[in-house]
Design a protein around this motif. Sequence first.
Motif, PDB file in Angstrom:
ATOM      1  N   SER A   1     -69.633  53.366  36.106  1.00 11.98           N
ATOM      2  CA  SER A   1     -69.366  52.167  35.004  1.00 11.98           C
ATOM      3  C   SER A   1     -67.909  52.008  34.859  1.00 11.98           C
ATOM      4  O   SER A   1     -67.267  51.004  34.791  1.00 11.98           O
ATOM      5  N   GLY A   2     -67.178  53.138  34.818  1.00 10.18           N
ATOM      6  CA  GLY A   2     -65.783  52.916  34.856  1.00 10.18           C
ATOM      7  C   GLY A   2     -65.063  52.417  33.307  1.00 10.18           C
ATOM      8  O   GLY A   2     -63.840  52.374  33.329  1.00 10.18           O
ATOM      9  N   ILE A   3     -65.895  52.374  32.450  1.00 13.42           N
ATOM     10  CA  ILE A   3     -65.416  52.061  31.244  1.00 13.42           C
ATOM     11  C   ILE A   3     -66.412  52.739  30.227  1.00 13.42           C
ATOM     12  O   ILE A   3     -67.505  52.841  30.373  1.00 13.42           O
ATOM     13  N   GLU A   4     -65.791  53.071  28.822  1.00 17.14           N
ATOM     14  CA  GLU A   4     -66.513  54.011  28.194  1.00 17.14           C
ATOM     15  C   GLU A   4     -67.944  53.536  27.654  1.00 17.14           C
ATOM     16  O   GLU A   4     -68.093  52.274  27.598  1.00 17.14           O
ATOM     17  N   SER A   5     -68.864  54.223  26.916  1.00 12.79           N
ATOM     18  CA  SER A   5     -69.979  53.895  26.372  1.00 12.79           C
ATOM     19  C   SER A   5     -69.737  52.853  25.211  1.00 12.79           C
ATOM     20  O   SER A   5     -68.739  52.691  24.438  1.00 12.79           O
ATOM     21  N   THR A   6     -70.649  52.183  24.833  1.00  4.16           N
ATOM     22  CA  THR A   6     -70.912  51.209  23.818  1.00  4.16           C
ATOM     23  C   THR A   6     -71.132  52.036  22.662  1.00  4.16           C
ATOM     24  O   THR A   6     -72.170  52.726  22.717  1.00  4.16           O
ATOM     25  N   ILE A   7     -70.589  51.757  21.580  1.00  4.12           N
ATOM     26  CA  ILE A   7     -70.979  52.849  20.478  1.00  4.12           C
ATOM     27  C   ILE A   7     -71.738  51.862  19.235  1.00  4.12           C
ATOM     28  O   ILE A   7     -70.954  50.862  18.736  1.00  4.12           O
ATOM     29  N   ILE A   8     -72.715  52.230  18.846  1.00  2.37           N
ATOM     30  CA  ILE A   8     -73.604  51.673  17.914  1.00  2.37           C
ATOM     31  C   ILE A   8     -73.977  52.542  16.550  1.00  2.37           C
ATOM     32  O   ILE A   8     -74.272  53.749  16.841  1.00  2.37           O
ATOM     33  N   GLY A   9     -73.658  51.944  15.582  1.00  2.00           N
ATOM     34  CA  GLY A   9     -74.089  52.780  14.279  1.00  2.00           C
ATOM     35  C   GLY A   9     -74.940  51.839  13.415  1.00  2.00           C
ATOM     36  O   GLY A   9     -75.340  50.922  13.856  1.00  2.00           O
ATOM     37  N   PHE A  10     -75.007  52.204  12.201  1.00  2.00           N
ATOM     38  CA  PHE A  10     -76.143  51.699  11.493  1.00  2.00           C
ATOM     39  C   PHE A  10     -75.434  51.746  10.027  1.00  2.00           C
ATOM     40  O   PHE A  10     -75.093  52.628   9.483  1.00  2.00           O
ATOM     41  N   LYS A  11     -75.758  50.554   9.320  1.00  2.00           N
ATOM     42  CA  LYS A  11     -75.643  50.434   7.953  1.00  2.00           C
ATOM     43  C   LYS A  11     -77.180  49.946   7.277  1.00  2.00           C
ATOM     44  O   LYS A  11     -77.399  48.871   7.739  1.00  2.00           O
ATOM     45  N   ASN A  12     -77.589  50.550   6.264  1.00  2.00           N
ATOM     46  CA  ASN A  12     -78.846  50.183   5.881  1.00  2.00           C
ATOM     47  C   ASN A  12     -79.740  49.800   7.003  1.00  2.00           C
ATOM     48  O   ASN A  12     -80.623  48.846   7.184  1.00  2.00           O
ATOM     49  N   GLU A  13     -79.953  50.580   8.084  1.00  2.00           N
ATOM     50  CA  GLU A  13     -80.685  50.516   9.281  1.00  2.00           C
ATOM     51  C   GLU A  13     -80.259  49.232  10.095  1.00  2.00           C
ATOM     52  O   GLU A  13     -80.941  49.066  11.067  1.00  2.00           O
ATOM     53  N   LYS A  14     -79.108  48.348   9.868  1.00  2.00           N
ATOM     54  CA  LYS A  14     -78.830  47.292  10.526  1.00  2.00           C
ATOM     55  C   LYS A  14     -77.628  47.845  11.618  1.00  2.00           C
ATOM     56  O   LYS A  14     -76.903  48.763  11.241  1.00  2.00           O
ATOM     57  N   PRO A  15     -77.624  47.539  12.753  1.00  2.00           N
ATOM     58  CA  PRO A  15     -77.121  47.948  13.911  1.00  2.00           C
ATOM     59  C   PRO A  15     -75.503  47.128  13.579  1.00  2.00           C
ATOM     60  O   PRO A  15     -75.353  46.166  13.410  1.00  2.00           O
ATOM     61  N   LEU A  16     -74.528  48.133  14.075  1.00  2.00           N
ATOM     62  CA  LEU A  16     -73.278  47.850  13.812  1.00  2.00           C
ATOM     63  C   LEU A  16     -72.476  48.264  14.929  1.00  2.00           C
ATOM     64  O   LEU A  16     -72.467  49.235  15.495  1.00  2.00           O
TER      65      LEU A  16
END
Length: 318
Positions: free
Chosen positions: A169-184
Amino acid sequence: MSIISNDINKAIEVLLQDEVIGFPTETVYGLAGNIFSEKAIDKIYSIKKRPSFNPLIVHLHSVHKLSAIAKNIPDIATELAKKFWPGPLTLILEKQENISCKITANKNTVAVRIPNHPKALSLLQKIPFPLAAPSANPFKSVSPTSAQHVYHYFKNDISFILDGGNCESGIESTIIGFKNEKPLLYRHGAVSIESIEKIAGKVSIITNNETNPDAPGMLLKHYSPKTKLILTENIFETIENNRHQKIGLITFYKEIISSSVQHQIILSKNKNLEEAARNLFAALIELDEMNIDMIIAERFPEESLGRSINDRLTRAAF
Ligand code: TXA
Ligand code: MG
């Protein structure tokens, strides 16, 4: 003997001594150590010169190990993991008590992913602990996409680099967190937002600044070569304005003929964003080693991995 090697057993031996290794993943190389070894975690921060407020990603080989690391996992996170693991997606989840606050920089969340690289998976399967691994570059510099890049950065500060070839891929991972179960979205990366949204619905983008305590890694200056970099929408005008400088040029697919350009790297002659992302960091590292005054990079289309490339180039130019 070179410290770059294919020998997984040697990698295990070094890790069992609480040391850190260079570790291949499909995104970029990591600087990896046992998540349960305080000595190894301290070494990761000190070798990388990374500030202690910036937490690390935990790498697993199987989703069955996830409950030992994280709890109260939102349903959408489970869906995303099913779709993208092993792969370049990192999830930020509520941490289990036994995860050291050194790894999480005192936060109650932990970042976790399963890398999609045969050597990484085979190593993770053979050791009785997950690996904490930030990208294997000094703080703020360009991430490495080959074992040779890792050696170039750290020389003998580390004793072993597991060679997994050039990163796919050559580029870092996409980072996803959650606030009140909604993706950020915490970081654009090798999985496009468009493909995340197909599974998770609308994803909000977290505020992009250095003081947001939820996003310690969103540094405005990052991924930076030592050479000054200009990101431009108008490549001809920028070259003309800098015609007395020795220019290193990065374009998406066009070849530019200009006597001011000492060296040009085309990231994808086929106009393919994945190929461009794969070649981006190696291009920055290569130009940084040349005798040039500045790097001029062309802005990419703001879609799919073009957004991730623009994110890296914007921070490199800051
Ligand atoms: O592709 C990748 O993710 C590579 C490979 C080696 O897996 N790793 C990587 O790690 O890019 P690193 O440390 O260079 O970037 C991880 C980012 C940092 O910006 C950090 O701030 C953020 O993840 N992060 C880690 N844990 C977090 C947490 N609990 N909350 C918010 N951000 C977190
Ligand atoms: Mg990094």
